[in-house]
Design a protein around this motif. Structure first.
Motif, PDB file in Angstrom:
ATOM      1  N   PRO A   1       3.036  10.009   6.500  1.00 32.27           N
ATOM      2  CA  PRO A   1       2.866   9.013   7.559  1.00 32.27           C
ATOM      3  C   PRO A   1       2.494   7.635   7.017  1.00 32.27           C
ATOM      4  CG  PRO A   1       1.257  10.801   7.768  1.00 32.27           C
ATOM      5  CD  PRO A   1       2.153  11.170   6.677  1.00 32.27           C
ATOM      6  N   ASP A   2       1.637   7.601   6.010  1.00 35.18           N
ATOM      7  CA  ASP A   2       1.229   6.294   5.471  1.00 35.18           C
ATOM      8  C   ASP A   2       2.410   5.557   4.858  1.00 35.18           C
ATOM      9  OD1 ASP A   2      -1.110   7.322   6.254  1.00 35.18           O
ATOM     10  OD2 ASP A   2      -2.155   7.192   4.324  1.00 35.18           O
TER      11      ASP A   2
ATOM     12  N   PRO B   1       0.209  21.645   2.434  1.00 37.20           N
ATOM     13  CA  PRO B   1      -0.709  20.497   2.505  1.00 37.20           C
ATOM     14  C   PRO B   1      -0.338  19.361   1.537  1.00 37.20           C
ATOM     15  CG  PRO B   1      -1.613  22.180   1.087  1.00 37.20           C
ATOM     16  CD  PRO B   1      -0.239  22.615   1.442  1.00 37.20           C
ATOM     17  N   PHE B   2       0.927  19.218   1.225  1.00 36.79           N
ATOM     18  CA  PHE B   2       1.335  18.154   0.280  1.00 36.79           C
ATOM     19  C   PHE B   2       1.974  16.987   1.020  1.00 36.79           C
ATOM     20  CE2 PHE B   2       2.194  22.454  -1.357  1.00 36.79           C
ATOM     21  CZ  PHE B   2       1.112  22.565  -2.215  1.00 36.79           C
TER      22      PHE B   2
ATOM     23  N   GLN C   1       0.438  14.512   3.054  1.00 38.74           N
ATOM     24  CA  GLN C   1      -0.350  13.459   3.684  1.00 38.74           C
ATOM     25  C   GLN C   1       0.122  12.049   3.386  1.00 38.74           C
ATOM     26  OE1 GLN C   1      -4.170  15.202   2.449  1.00 38.74           O
ATOM     27  NE2 GLN C   1      -4.756  14.927   4.581  1.00 38.74           N
ATOM     28  N   TRP C   2       0.875  11.924   2.309  1.00 41.75           N
ATOM     29  CA  TRP C   2       1.429  10.598   2.010  1.00 41.75           C
ATOM     30  C   TRP C   2       2.435  10.156   3.067  1.00 41.75           C
ATOM     31  CZ3 TRP C   2       6.743  10.441   1.261  1.00 41.75           C
ATOM     32  CH2 TRP C   2       7.365  11.692   1.077  1.00 41.75           C
TER      33      TRP C   2
ATOM     34  N   LYS D   1       0.802   4.054  -2.883  1.00 37.13           N
ATOM     35  CA  LYS D   1       0.443   5.442  -2.591  1.00 37.13           C
ATOM     36  C   LYS D   1       1.574   6.379  -2.959  1.00 37.13           C
ATOM     37  CE  LYS D   1      -2.788   5.311   1.193  1.00 37.13           C
ATOM     38  NZ  LYS D   1      -2.878   5.206   2.626  1.00 37.13           N
TER      39      LYS D   1
ATOM     40  N   TYR E   1       5.427  12.380  11.237  1.00 41.80           N
ATOM     41  CA  TYR E   1       4.934  13.749  11.417  1.00 41.80           C
ATOM     42  C   TYR E   1       6.056  14.670  11.875  1.00 41.80           C
ATOM     43  CZ  TYR E   1       0.081  12.633  10.545  1.00 41.80           C
ATOM     44  OH  TYR E   1      -1.084  12.290   9.933  1.00 41.80           O
TER      45      TYR E   1
ATOM     46  N   ARG F   1       4.897   6.518  13.013  1.00 37.35           N
ATOM     47  CA  ARG F   1       4.034   7.618  12.556  1.00 37.35           C
ATOM     48  C   ARG F   1       4.422   8.925  13.233  1.00 37.35           C
ATOM     49  NH1 ARG F   1      -0.166   5.808   9.386  1.00 37.35           N
ATOM     50  NH2 ARG F   1      -1.245   7.808   9.396  1.00 37.35           N
TER      51      ARG F   1
ATOM     52  N   TYR G   1      -5.718  12.596  -0.752  1.00 39.20           N
ATOM     53  CA  TYR G   1      -4.425  13.262  -0.622  1.00 39.20           C
ATOM     54  C   TYR G   1      -4.146  14.085  -1.871  1.00 39.20           C
ATOM     55  CZ  TYR G   1      -3.558   9.905   3.175  1.00 39.20           C
ATOM     56  OH  TYR G   1      -3.636   9.161   4.317  1.00 39.20           O
TER      57      TYR G   1
ATOM     58  N   GLN H   1      -6.589  12.529   7.745  1.00 38.81           N
ATOM     59  CA  GLN H   1      -5.657  11.500   7.314  1.00 38.81           C
ATOM     60  C   GLN H   1      -6.455  10.230   7.015  1.00 38.81           C
ATOM     61  OE1 GLN H   1      -2.551  12.518   7.096  1.00 38.81           O
ATOM     62  NE2 GLN H   1      -1.743  10.611   6.274  1.00 38.81           N
TER      63      GLN H   1
ATOM     64  N   ALA I   1      -0.037  17.230  14.824  1.00 36.32           N
ATOM     65  CA  ALA I   1      -0.464  15.870  14.471  1.00 36.32           C
ATOM     66  C   ALA I   1       0.413  14.840  15.168  1.00 36.32           C
ATOM     67  CB  ALA I   1      -0.401  15.694  12.964  1.00 36.32           C
TER      68      ALA I   1
ATOM     69  N   GLU J   1       0.828  -1.195   0.000  1.00 34.52           N
ATOM     70  CA  GLU J   1       0.000   0.000   0.000  1.00 34.52           C
ATOM     71  C   GLU J   1       0.864   1.247   0.000  1.00 34.52           C
ATOM     72  OE1 GLU J   1      -2.703   0.288   3.337  1.00 34.52           O
ATOM     73  OE2 GLU J   1      -2.832   2.446   3.006  1.00 34.52           O
TER      74      GLU J   1
ATOM     75  N   ALA K   1      -0.582  13.309  18.726  1.00 35.46           N
ATOM     76  CA  ALA K   1      -1.584  12.266  18.960  1.00 35.46           C
ATOM     77  C   ALA K   1      -1.098  10.884  18.544  1.00 35.46           C
ATOM     78  CB  ALA K   1      -2.867  12.616  18.219  1.00 35.46           C
TER      79      ALA K   1
ATOM     80  N   PHE L   1       6.127  18.793  -2.361  1.00 36.50           N
ATOM     81  CA  PHE L   1       5.640  17.426  -2.166  1.00 36.50           C
ATOM     82  C   PHE L   1       6.766  16.541  -1.645  1.00 36.50           C
ATOM     83  CE2 PHE L   1       5.337  13.114  -3.738  1.00 36.50           C
ATOM     84  CZ  PHE L   1       4.114  12.726  -3.236  1.00 36.50           C
TER      85      PHE L   1
END
Lengths: 481, 642
Positions: free
Chosen positions: A224-225, A218-219, A221-222, A155, A298, A294, B622, B615, A285, A151, A288, A212
């Motif tokens: 942490p995953d 805001p680029f 989000q990939w 992604k 962050y 993770r 994304y 998230q 972020a 995954e 938490a 990115f």
């Protein structure tokens, strides 16, 4: 004037060495041997960059720009590669994915990073970026029987390709606006004529591509995953080497356009806002996150924000601060990820609370991890503090006091999640059985920790080097000596 | 030689580190003489070597023409922040080398003495590690070429003083509001903080005005300061000095600092650390000369401290307390000299005082050692016969302190009193001469009660003379107390004496004061008469009566209780502060500070939790965020086309 081959010897050597690694693996297919040769290669290329440090000029029809800046960046990439490869073996063994290709792909990725930092032409810039990124996609998906690794790779690949597309589109618009692909010629073109709307749109797209890669909000989000799913050493590599490479290229681009950008309040506001958002979102972020990988992902977003403050300052001091920062960050973040990888592969321990009482069983490892955490939090006298200090001071000098202030507050928030790890390691009693780890790796981490401390206590020499290294990057129209 | 000055600073630091290692390794099991001697000799060597370097630099300086007598040795850049660059750099001029000679010379003797004194103590190596660290800090203090590094030393000596006062941290110690040695250490530390705060203020003022903290640039840019600035700078520096050098109003810590081992009292609380205030004002004397109001204040505070402390010393019964108040009083003399502009006289007295006061403290230590920690003079007496070396050297120290003719103390005290007279402050001179009489009186009282008359100590004690490591330093210091005055003979004997010539080569300045030779002879005679009179009077009383108390009247009690100054401070500052911190602040802390902080913390975490919604894990979302960001950037760039 040194000739083209001599000038770009580290890059050529790295490219050649990667071919050697492929042949070696194909003929013998012994991962341990390939690993040793990869490490030798990193040492060799890093060494060549050290020796070649004073050489500077444009090479191969002004396609490559080589100078102290590029050499310094090469050393960081090689350091990152070397440490990651050195710390990977056990993890890969435990996960049953110890393939020689891992090392080859990592090596090729470093070649891409070197090209990226040395690009004087946007075509090379794109090639370098892709070479680095595609190799990283492979690394992310290395554990092919693991769903999460798949995954992550998917992604990363999808979004990365998306960002590359934006970047390429930016390049073509800039070409359309100025008729040039070489950065220093574009700089001349926009100085003589004024920068058109088309140029600015292209520039915005180009910058978005970089943002990115460095995982700016805001680029981001990939991030942490991907870090979570990838093999942990690969995540360490992405967060240090790849980030350093993207920042190097970004610095080269913005210094080339410095006359345009330094007088532009609009640009300053755009990049300051992104830096602010990145610092705030990354740090909050991270609060938490229970899972350390993770959390570190962050945290890596947050650190990109701190480094962006140096870009926002748009002064040599700011860029020099970023270079120093990437060096420290490479050491401390690989250290932190390395410790996580070590404990994860052994016992599948991933939460901060799993580290309870680590100090009792493995004092050296816990001590080193504490140094990494404190340095990431920016506690003096560790290297991380000096890095932050340099970029924030540059922002204050550039009349961006509010941004520096926000950065300091954001990093105050970060102390919570870094110190939580230290708290568990030192203040809590161990639960369950002793966490075991080979003594040699503890020693390796201790050495990295010592380096982080030394960078904090004696930063002056390195800062002198980064200041000097920037000189050449700052002379956009120079065609060599 | 001067290039190797960093070695002089490094040796004590190495000594400290190794001793700290010995201490933490428990290298010495209690009372192993061989290992003790090794550690002690090593530590002493680490101070003797800097002394040798100091002597070398001294001769090197002397061989140069007077105009070039200064070296500045940059060891390395300590830190750089904006316009401020602070280097670890040492300046070697006649003033700093004189201080260095005193610090390392007297320091070496006291280290040697401590080998015997600390024998059998559990913390033997720990003691020497602190002592070495102290010398390291003190050398930084006197050699620094800038106030920042000076302040590092200044704080460093304060820290070591704190460690050493509380060295026997589990022992009882009596005082106002004090129960253990740790309390005494805390008291010293906190009173010094008050002074240090003022010192920091002075440094801020200086930096704000000229953007540099080196003594060189301060003294060469004095014209940059206006009168108000000069006043405040000098005043703040002086307040800082009243802390470190135990002057009114911050002097009360020094008598309680006697809780530390006696060599500490000799080294830190008599010979070196407490004189750093005098050194600093001498160093900054060109600045002080431009602030006449502050100079007057310095003189008045000095004189007042001198007479008040001397009068307290007259009735104390603890031998170390007598010497402690005597030290406060003698430091007052030095400030008096500084205040009237007799900078050299102050430095001269600093040097001779280091000799005879170290001698007296070490002598008292020898006695205390022999009588198993007995410090009350009422429980002593008749020790001259059993401890001839200690007794004789103590006597020499006492008469030097009294200013008995031709001893070191005589010349230095006479010079500063004569200069006070010449400056026209007859009232201050009168205070000085009365103090001199008191000094002679309590010196002889201490000697007579301790060493003469009948033995009043318990019969199960068998005091005997201390060993060679303790008596050799005593004799050397006694000899210096006798003949040390030759460096500063009065003008009627020698027109240009050595110490004036030597110190005139540095940047320190003093007021020009001339005096007829006849006047000077009269003052000399008066000083001698007062000293001899005081000594004789005390001798006649205390060899007959053999009790400490003169008469138990109200004034006596006032003196015995030190004018109730400690009680006053306790009621004014300590108790209100305690009340606030024990009763009011905890509630405030729990309700307000914890409440706000925890509230901020939990709200951040809940924000963080809510961020998780974004998230989603879905790559399309994304990509959407990326596009949103891109559109925002591009539309802004297009709207406000740069």
């Amino acid at each position: 004037m040194p000739n083209d081959y001599l000038l770009s010897l580290p890059i050529l050597a790295a490219a050649g060495w990667s071919v050697l690694l492929i042949i070696l693996e194909a003929m013998l297919s012994r991962a341990a041997l390939t690993r040793v040769f990869a490490m030798l290669g990193f040492a060799l290329v890093g060494g060549l960059s050290v020796i070649g440090f004073p050489l500077q000029g444009l090479a191969f029809s002004e396609m490559l720009r080589i100078g102290g800046f590029q050499h310094f960046a090469n050393i960081i990439f090689c350091l990152s590669g070397l440490l990651v490869v050195a710390l990977s073996e056990k993890y890969l063994d435990d996960e049953n994915v110890h393939y020689g290709e891992y090392y080859i792909v990592a090596f090729i990725s470093v070649v891409g990073m070197m090209l990226l930092a040395a690009a004087a032409n946007m075509a090379i810039l794109f090639i370098g970026l892709e070479m680095m990124s595609i190799a990283l996609y492979v690394l992310a998906g290395l554990m092919r029987r693991d769903v999460r690794s798949n995954e992550a790779a998917m992604k990363y690949f999808l979004l990365g390709a998306f960002a590359s597309g934006l970047l390429l589109y930016g390049i073509s618009l800039i070409y359309g606006a100025t008729g040039e692909l070489a950065l220093h010629k574009i700089a001349i073109a926009i100085q003589t004529g004024s920068a058109s709307m088309l140029f600015w749109i292209g520039f915005g797209l180009l910058i978005t591509g970089f943002l990115f890669k460095i995982s700016a909000v805001p680029f981001h989000q990939w991030t942490p995953d991907v870090y979570d799913g990838s093999p942990t050493p690969a995540a360490a590599f992405m967060s240090t080497g790849a980030k350093a490479a993207a920042f190097s290229a970004l610095i080269v681009v913005v210094t080339n356009f410095s006359t345009l950008l330094q007088n532009s309040p609009t640009w300053s506001l755009v990049i300051s806002s992104i830096a602010l958002a990145t610092m705030v979102v990354g740090n909050i972020a991270a609060l938490a996150q229970e899972n350390l990988k993770r959390m570190l992902a962050y945290s890596s977003v947050a650190h990109a924000g701190y480094m962006l403050v140096g870009i926002a300052a748009a002064t040599p001091d700011g860029y020099s601060g970023i270079m120093f920062y990437t060096l420290v960050y490479t050491l401390m973040n690989i250290g932190a990820f390395g410790v996580v990888a070590l404990l994860e592969s052994k016992e599948n321990l991933l939460l901060a609370s799993d580290y309870a009482g680590l100090f009792k069983h493995r004092p050296m490892l816990a001590g080193a991890m504490a140094v990494f955490m404190l340095s990431l939090a920016g506690v003096p006298p560790l290297g991380g503090f000096i890095g932050k200090y340099k970029v924030f001071a540059a922002a204050v000098d550039a009349k961006l006091t509010w941004l520096a202030l926000a950065g300091v507050l954001a990093s105050a928030v970060s102390a919570y999640y870094y110190l939580r790890v230290v708290y568990f390691m030192f203040m809590r009693d161990p639960v369950g059985e002793a966490i075991s780890a080979p003594a040699t790796s503890s020693l390796a981490f201790a050495l990295i920790a010592v380096a982080v401390v030394l960078l904090g206590v004696f930063p002056t020499e390195i800062l002198r080097i980064t200041d000097a290294a920037l000189k050449f990057a700052q002379l956009p129209t120079q065609t060599g000596f | 030689m001067h290039e190797s000055i960093f070695l002089a600073v490094l040796f004590p630091l190495v000594g400290f580190l190794l001793n700290a290692l010995f201490s933490s390794m428990k290298f010495i099991k209690s009372g192993e003489s061989g290992k003790e001697f090794f550690v002690g000799a090593f530590s002493t060597l680490m101070i003797v070597l800097p002394f040798v370097i100091a002597v070398g630099v001294f001769f090197e300086l002397q061989s140069l023409p007077a105009s070039e007598q200064k070296f500045v040795v940059n060891v390395y850049e300590w830190f750089k922040a904006g316009a401020m660059t602070v280097g670890v750099s040492y300046q070697l001029d006649s003033l700093s080398v004189l201080m260095m000679l005193v610090v390392t010379g007297v320091g070496s003797l006291i280290h040697l003495y401590s080998i015997g004194y600390m024998h059998g103590d559990e913390g033997f190596a720990r003691f020497f590690s602190y002592l070495n660290l102290f010398i390291f800090a003190m050398l930084n203090l006197v050699l620094a070429d800038n106030m920042a590094l000076m302040f590092l030393g200044w704080e460093g000596v304060g820290l070591c003083s704190y460690f050493l006062i509380g060295f026997w941290y589990d022992r009882k110690f009596e005082g106002v509001g004090i129960e253990t040695t740790t309390d005494a250490a805390n008291k010293a530390f906190m009173l010094n903080r008050v002074g240090d705060f003022a010192m920091l203020g002075a440094m801020f003022l200086i930096f704000q005005k000229i953007g540099s903290l080196t003594f060189e640039s301060i003294l060469s840019q004095l014209s940059a300061f206006d009168q108000t600035h000069l006043f405040w700078m000098a005043l703040l520096v002086f307040i800082g000095c009243t802390g470190k050098s135990a002057q009114i109003p911050l002097f009360t810590w020094l008598p309680d600092a006697m809780a530390g081992p006696t060599p500490v009292s000799a080294l830190i609380h008599a010979a070196t650390m407490v004189t750093s205030g005098i050194y600093l004002i001498a160093r900054l004397s060109p600045l002080f000369m431009l602030a006449p109001d502050v100079m007057n204040l310095v003189a008045i505070i000095g004189a007042a401290t001198a007479i008040i402390a001397a009068s307290i010393a007259v009735v104390q019964n603890d031998i170390k307390k007598i010497l402690a108040y005597s030290t406060v009083s003698q430091l007052g003399y030095m400030f008096l000299a500084l205040g009237v502009g007799a900078t050299t006289a102050a430095m001269f007295h600093l040097v001779t005082h280091a000799f005879f006061k170290a001698c007296l403290f070490l002598g008292s230590g020898s006695v205390i050692h022999a009588l198993h920690e007995e410090q009350d003079v009422r429980q002593m007496g008749g020790l001259q016969k059993v401890m001839p070396s200690t007794g004789t050297t103590f006597l020499i120290g006492a008469i030097a302190l009294s200013g008995f003719p031709l001893t070191a103390g005589f010349f230095s005290k006479d010079e500063l009193l004569a200069k006070t007279f010449a400056s026209g402050n007859v009232a201050l001179y009168a205070v000085g001469i009365v103090t001199a009489a008191l000094t002679a009186f309590y010196s002889m009282r201490a000697y007579a009660l301790t060493f003469l008359g009948d033995a009043r100590w318990a019969h199960d004690k068998h005091p005997h003379e201390s060993g060679a490591t303790m008596t050799i330093p005593l004799w050397i210091l006694a000899a210096l107390s006798l003949i040390g005055g030759v460096i500063g003979l009065p003008a009627v004997i020698q027109e240009h004496n050595w110490i004036h010539g030597w110190l005139s080569r540095s940047q320190i300045v003093e007021k020009e004061m001339t005096m007829a030779h006849s006047t000077e002879w009269i003052l000399l005679a008066l000083s001698s008469a007062v000293a001899i009179g005081g000594l004789g009077f005390a001798y006649s009383i205390y060899t007959k009566k053999q009790t400490a108390a003169a008469s138990q009247n109200g004034f006596y009690n006032l003196l015995l209780n030190k004018y109730y100054i400690d009680e006053l401070y306790n009621a004014l500052f300590v108790k209100p502060m305690r009340f606030v911190s024990e009763k009011i602040l905890p509630t405030l802390d729990a309700a307000l500070i914890n409440g706000v902080l925890n509230g901020v913390g939990t709200s951040f975490i809940s924000i963080a939790r809510s961020l998780k919604i974004w998230q989603s894990g879905v790559a399309q979302n994304y990509a959407l965020a990326i596009i949103a960001g891109l559109v925002a950037i591009l539309s802004y760039l297009m709207l406000k086309q740069p």
